[in-house]
Design a protein around this motif. Sequence first.
Motif, short mmCIF file in Angstrom:
data_model
loop_
_atom_site.label_atom_id
_atom_site.label_comp_id
_atom_site.label_asym_id
_atom_site.label_seq_id
_atom_site.Cartn_x
_atom_site.Cartn_y
_atom_site.Cartn_z
N LYS A 108 0.83 -1.20 0.00
CA LYS A 108 0.00 0.00 0.00
C LYS A 108 0.87 1.26 0.00
CE LYS A 108 -3.69 2.34 2.55
NZ LYS A 108 -4.61 2.28 3.71
N MET A 109 1.92 1.27 0.81
CA MET A 109 2.79 2.44 0.92
C MET A 109 3.48 2.74 -0.40
SD MET A 109 6.14 2.86 3.41
CE MET A 109 5.18 2.29 4.80
N ASP A 110 4.01 1.71 -1.04
CA ASP A 110 4.78 1.93 -2.27
C ASP A 110 3.90 2.35 -3.43
OD1 ASP A 110 7.32 1.50 -1.22
OD2 ASP A 110 7.15 -0.66 -1.43
N ILE A 111 2.69 1.85 -3.48
CA ILE A 111 1.77 2.28 -4.54
C ILE A 111 1.26 3.69 -4.26
CG2 ILE A 111 -0.43 1.81 -5.67
CD1 ILE A 111 0.13 -1.15 -5.30
N ALA A 112 0.96 3.98 -3.00
CA ALA A 112 0.49 5.32 -2.63
C ALA A 112 1.56 6.37 -2.92
CB ALA A 112 0.10 5.36 -1.16
N ARG A 113 2.82 6.02 -2.75
CA ARG A 113 3.91 6.95 -3.04
C ARG A 113 3.96 7.33 -4.52
NH1 ARG A 113 9.08 4.60 0.48
NH2 ARG A 113 8.54 5.62 2.44
N ARG A 114 3.37 6.49 -5.34
CA ARG A 114 3.33 6.78 -6.78
C ARG A 114 2.15 7.69 -7.12
NH1 ARG A 114 6.01 2.20 -9.25
NH2 ARG A 114 5.29 2.93 -11.28
N GLY A 115 1.38 8.08 -6.10
CA GLY A 115 0.28 9.01 -6.30
C GLY A 115 -1.09 8.37 -6.40
N TYR A 116 -1.20 7.06 -6.15
CA TYR A 116 -2.48 6.36 -6.27
C TYR A 116 -3.19 6.29 -4.92
CZ TYR A 116 -0.64 4.87 -10.81
OH TYR A 116 -0.12 4.86 -12.07
N ASN A 117 -4.52 6.32 -4.98
CA ASN A 117 -5.35 6.16 -3.79
C ASN A 117 -5.75 4.69 -3.69
OD1 ASN A 117 -7.15 6.34 -1.68
ND2 ASN A 117 -8.68 7.54 -2.80
N VAL A 118 -5.17 3.96 -2.74
CA VAL A 118 -5.40 2.52 -2.67
C VAL A 118 -5.81 2.09 -1.26
CG1 VAL A 118 -3.83 1.93 -4.55
CG2 VAL A 118 -2.92 2.14 -2.24
N SER A 119 -6.51 0.97 -1.21
CA SER A 119 -6.88 0.35 0.06
C SER A 119 -6.76 -1.17 -0.10
CB SER A 119 -8.30 0.73 0.47
OG SER A 119 -9.24 0.29 -0.51
N ILE A 120 -6.60 -1.85 1.02
CA ILE A 120 -6.47 -3.31 1.00
C ILE A 120 -7.37 -3.89 2.08
CG2 ILE A 120 -4.90 -5.28 1.32
CD1 ILE A 120 -2.60 -3.55 0.43
N GLU A 121 -8.10 -4.94 1.71
CA GLU A 121 -8.92 -5.67 2.68
C GLU A 121 -8.87 -7.15 2.38
OE1 GLU A 121 -13.02 -4.65 2.40
OE2 GLU A 121 -13.02 -4.61 0.22
N ALA A 122 -9.15 -7.95 3.39
CA ALA A 122 -9.14 -9.40 3.22
C ALA A 122 -10.23 -9.82 2.26
CB ALA A 122 -9.32 -10.09 4.57
N HIS A 123 -9.95 -10.87 1.49
CA HIS A 123 -10.93 -11.42 0.56
C HIS A 123 -11.21 -12.86 0.95
CE1 HIS A 123 -13.06 -12.43 -3.10
NE2 HIS A 123 -12.23 -13.44 -3.31
N ALA A 124 -12.47 -13.16 1.24
CA ALA A 124 -12.87 -14.51 1.62
C ALA A 124 -13.62 -15.14 0.45
CB ALA A 124 -13.75 -14.47 2.86
N PRO A 125 -13.01 -16.10 -0.24
CA PRO A 125 -13.69 -16.75 -1.36
C PRO A 125 -14.97 -17.45 -0.91
CG PRO A 125 -11.34 -17.30 -1.32
CD PRO A 125 -11.66 -16.64 -0.03
N GLU A 126 -15.96 -17.47 -1.78
CA GLU A 126 -17.17 -18.23 -1.48
C GLU A 126 -16.81 -19.70 -1.37
OE1 GLU A 126 -20.09 -17.48 -4.42
OE2 GLU A 126 -20.25 -15.33 -3.98
N ARG A 127 -17.46 -20.39 -0.47
CA ARG A 127 -17.11 -21.79 -0.25
C ARG A 127 -18.38 -22.62 -0.06
NH1 ARG A 127 -15.32 -22.42 6.00
NH2 ARG A 127 -15.65 -24.57 5.36
N SER A 128 -18.25 -23.85 -0.49
CA SER A 128 -19.35 -24.79 -0.25
C SER A 128 -19.17 -25.42 1.12
CB SER A 128 -19.34 -25.88 -1.33
OG SER A 128 -18.16 -26.65 -1.23
N PHE A 129 -20.13 -26.25 1.50
CA PHE A 129 -20.11 -26.85 2.85
C PHE A 129 -18.86 -27.69 3.07
CE2 PHE A 129 -21.22 -30.42 5.70
CZ PHE A 129 -21.47 -29.69 6.85
#
Length: 241
Positions: free
Chosen positions: A204-225
């Motif tokens: 996030k820091m290195d991309i933001a330093r390039r001038g981009y507005n970024v965020s990161i969050e966990a991604h939970a794939p859909e799952r079957s039983f």
Amino acid sequence: MSLPDYKSTGRQPSSVLSRSPVVQLNVGGHLFSTTLSTLRRHPDSKVAELFGSQPKVSTDAQGRFFIDRDGSHFGAVLEFLRSEKLPTENIQEVYTEAIHYNIKELIKRLEETPELFGELVGRQQFLSRVPHYKENIEVLIRIARAEAVAARRSTILICVMRTEDDLGFYDNAVNSLEAGTESAVTFGPWKADPSVRDLLDCVKMDIARRGYNVSIEAHAPERSFLSKSYDFFYKLTFTWW
């Protein structure tokens, strides 16, 4: 740097320097006054080379010596040449100028400041142990820009494999993603103490330093039983407007 053009004053810079020890500078539009002895204080620097017995700089219309470079932080460089005083702000920017002008003592002392010591000895040494880190940052930016057409946001999936053991689950983890999901950009594994969260902070820091507005969050794939859940995935979102 282009060859000097002395037509503006009709005088060779060497003759100007011989008339007075005081030097008037124009560094990208920023004006400074100093002395030859100050500019030549570090003989192996580019500054000393520019103002040697045969100056390698041109003059502007007012006869000031002109350096065609942004002078926003040259004042801090000049202050170090005068008094060896280190800047207390804009450390990274002054460090870049010190490297450009090859002022080795200033480079060394800036690298010892807490701001740069942590960056160079801590963070950069860690990132050097993360395979293809810099290349992956470029890939993320390139993908995000390609997906930005008529969109407010671009979202890219990141897969972080902290250990060699995690890497053994890579195929199963990727197969657990929803149908139609693009392949994730993968970081790791690495042999260093920093955690997955530390790695994500760096991304996030290195991309933001390039001038981009970024965020990161966990991604939970859909799952079957019966399917297994993996916590290797994160969503990196670029917000364009």
